[in-house]
Design an enzyme around this catalytic site. Structure first.
Site, short mmCIF file in Angstrom:
data_model
loop_
_atom_site.label_atom_id
_atom_site.label_comp_id
_atom_site.label_asym_id
_atom_site.label_seq_id
_atom_site.Cartn_x
_atom_site.Cartn_y
_atom_site.Cartn_z
N ALA A 66 -24.93 36.89 -29.96
CA ALA A 66 -24.10 35.65 -30.82
C ALA A 66 -23.88 36.00 -32.30
O ALA A 66 -24.79 36.85 -32.64
CB ALA A 66 -24.96 34.22 -30.71
N GLY A 111 -27.04 37.32 -27.04
CA GLY A 111 -25.94 36.91 -26.10
C GLY A 111 -25.28 37.87 -25.34
O GLY A 111 -24.68 37.46 -24.26
N GLU A 114 -27.40 38.23 -22.37
CA GLU A 114 -27.10 37.13 -21.61
C GLU A 114 -25.87 37.31 -20.69
O GLU A 114 -25.59 36.81 -19.75
CB GLU A 114 -27.22 36.05 -22.30
N GLU A 134 -34.02 37.28 -30.13
CA GLU A 134 -33.85 36.18 -31.00
C GLU A 134 -35.28 35.79 -31.56
O GLU A 134 -34.99 35.16 -32.63
CB GLU A 134 -33.41 34.81 -29.98
N1 CAA Z 1 -23.73 38.79 -35.45
C1 CAA Z 1 -23.07 38.90 -36.45
N2 CAA Z 1 -22.92 39.98 -37.01
C2 CAA Z 1 -23.67 41.37 -36.26
C3 CAA Z 1 -24.44 41.19 -35.17
C4 CAA Z 1 -24.45 39.69 -34.68
N3 CAA Z 1 -25.29 39.61 -33.66
N4 CAA Z 1 -24.79 42.25 -34.99
C5 CAA Z 1 -24.42 43.24 -35.74
N5 CAA Z 1 -23.37 42.66 -36.70
C6 CAA Z 1 -22.90 43.01 -37.79
C7 CAA Z 1 -23.64 43.59 -38.66
O1 CAA Z 1 -24.13 42.60 -39.67
C8 CAA Z 1 -22.91 44.55 -39.55
O2 CAA Z 1 -21.85 44.01 -40.26
P1 CAA Z 1 -21.61 44.62 -41.48
O3 CAA Z 1 -21.12 45.98 -41.55
O4 CAA Z 1 -20.52 43.67 -42.21
O5 CAA Z 1 -22.66 44.77 -42.55
C9 CAA Z 1 -22.19 45.37 -38.44
O6 CAA Z 1 -22.42 44.46 -37.35
C10 CAA Z 1 -22.93 46.61 -37.92
O7 CAA Z 1 -24.24 46.20 -37.55
P2 CAA Z 1 -25.65 47.16 -38.40
O8 CAA Z 1 -25.06 47.58 -39.80
O9 CAA Z 1 -26.86 46.27 -38.26
O10 CAA Z 1 -25.78 48.36 -37.44
P3 CAA Z 1 -27.03 49.26 -37.20
O11 CAA Z 1 -26.72 50.48 -36.27
O12 CAA Z 1 -27.87 49.39 -38.27
O13 CAA Z 1 -27.96 48.12 -36.18
C11 CAA Z 1 -28.18 46.45 -34.36
C12 CAA Z 1 -27.39 47.55 -35.02
C13 CAA Z 1 -29.74 46.85 -33.99
C14 CAA Z 1 -27.51 45.95 -33.06
C15 CAA Z 1 -28.38 45.42 -35.48
O14 CAA Z 1 -26.92 44.98 -35.85
C16 CAA Z 1 -28.84 44.12 -34.99
O15 CAA Z 1 -30.22 43.90 -34.97
N6 CAA Z 1 -27.93 43.13 -34.71
C17 CAA Z 1 -28.61 41.78 -34.36
C18 CAA Z 1 -29.05 41.70 -33.02
C19 CAA Z 1 -29.56 40.33 -32.47
O16 CAA Z 1 -30.40 39.77 -33.25
N7 CAA Z 1 -28.92 39.63 -31.59
C20 CAA Z 1 -29.24 38.23 -31.31
C21 CAA Z 1 -28.39 37.33 -31.91
S1 CAA Z 1 -28.83 35.53 -31.59
C22 CAA Z 1 -28.22 35.32 -30.19
O17 CAA Z 1 -27.56 36.06 -29.49
C23 CAA Z 1 -28.70 33.99 -29.76
C24 CAA Z 1 -28.23 33.43 -28.17
O18 CAA Z 1 -28.98 33.71 -27.31
C25 CAA Z 1 -26.84 32.90 -28.14
#
Ligand code: CAA
Length: 263
Positions: A66, A111, A114, A134
């Protein structure tokens, strides 16, 4: 509705829906979820479509979760609505009458994982990573992860993933039964399309009945599940496809399923 955050193609009975926010690793924001829901509604009305493939744009991600920028500012009530909207969208995916295949081409986190869990099975590239991270954000999965993951891989494995927030490689995900098959990235979509083509050649009535029977049966005791199967079997037998399938076998020819549920 014109789509900006997803792309949808439909060809030869196969719909391919691509999450299309590659710069944000296809994170699920409100616009994407609205477009996704609209696309699913169209797919479910189109009798010509027999299989759906879900995948992500770009080389890095299926869906990285998400959209955290939207989550960060939510009030508790807003969070409940947010989770409900996501659960409804993903519920509509699971509730599709036709089979859905997740072609996971990179990160499937939160998400995204999921979303994949609500498909009927998952093919993955060898670069794919799965996880429910999460816990690292101080929250828990909100789009069905605490419910669908333990049902698929067992409570102990699901809890380890949810409590640690660790990512699983495609190979690890296959080992615990989350993923059916793994392919080199360049071959993933073709492999999913090949399986989809095989499925699309079957009768629509029997495909839908088989999916419904498995899914409803999993939420019931065995006796109830067997009753669900009997009813679905009987309904199938009344379909034109059953006449064609059994007739073709007896006439020693290949069946041609029309999928017409109205004749
Ligand atoms: N939401 C918003 N933006 C996201 C995102 C997310 N879930 N995941 C990645 N992005 C964005 C980053 O902010 C980044 O944007 P900018 O270029 O503007 O800075 C871009 O995508 C590229 O990401 P990274 O620079 O972080 O890429 P990376 O290769 O270094 O890392 C990753 C990749 C490990 C996937 C890392 O991006 C990450 O950990 N993302 C978050 C994953 C996460 O926590 N997901 C769970 C979300 S909460 C949820 O889903 C709740 C639910 O159940 C509904």
């Amino acid at each position: 509705m014109a789509y900006t955050s997803i792309a949808l193609t439909c060809e030869n009975g196969i719909a391919t829906l691509t999450f299309n926010r590659p710069k944000a690793l296809n994170a699920l924001n409100a616009t994407l979820l609205e477009e996704f829901t609209d696309a699913l509604a169209g797919i479910s009305k189109d009798q010509a479509i027999r299989v759906l493939i879900l995948t992500g744009a770009g080389e890095k991600a299926f869906v990285a979760g998400a959209d955290i920028t939207e989550i960060a500012t939510l009030s508790p009530l807003g969070a409940k609505q947010f989770a409900r909207r996501g659960q409804e969208a993903i519920g509509a995916l699971q509730g599709l009458a036709i089979p859905a295949i997740a072609a996971v081409n990179g990160y499937a986190l939160g998400g995204g994982c999921e979303m994949a869990l609500a498909c009927d099975f998952i093919y993955a590239s060898d670069t794919a990573m799965f996880g429910l991270p999460e816990i690292n954000l101080g929250i828990i999965p909100g789009f069905g992860g605490t419910q669908r993951l333990p049902r698929l891989v067992g409570a102990n494995r699901a809890k380890e993933m949810i409590f640690t927030g660790k990512h699983l490689s495609a190979a690890e995900a296959k080992e615990i039964g989350l993923v059916n098959k793994i392919f080199p990235p360049a071959e993933l979509l073709a492999a999913a399309a090949e399986t989809a083509k095989l499925i699309a050649g079957k009768g629509r009535a029997s495909l839908c009945a088989a999916k419904q029977s498995v899914d409803q049966g999993l939420n019931a005791d065995l006796t109830t599940g067997l009753a669900i199967e009997r009813d679905a079997f009987a309904l199938c037998l009344a379909s034109p496809d059953a006449k064609e399938g059994t007739g073709a076998f007896l006439e020693k020819r290949k069946p041609v399923f029309t999928g017409d549920l109205n004749s």
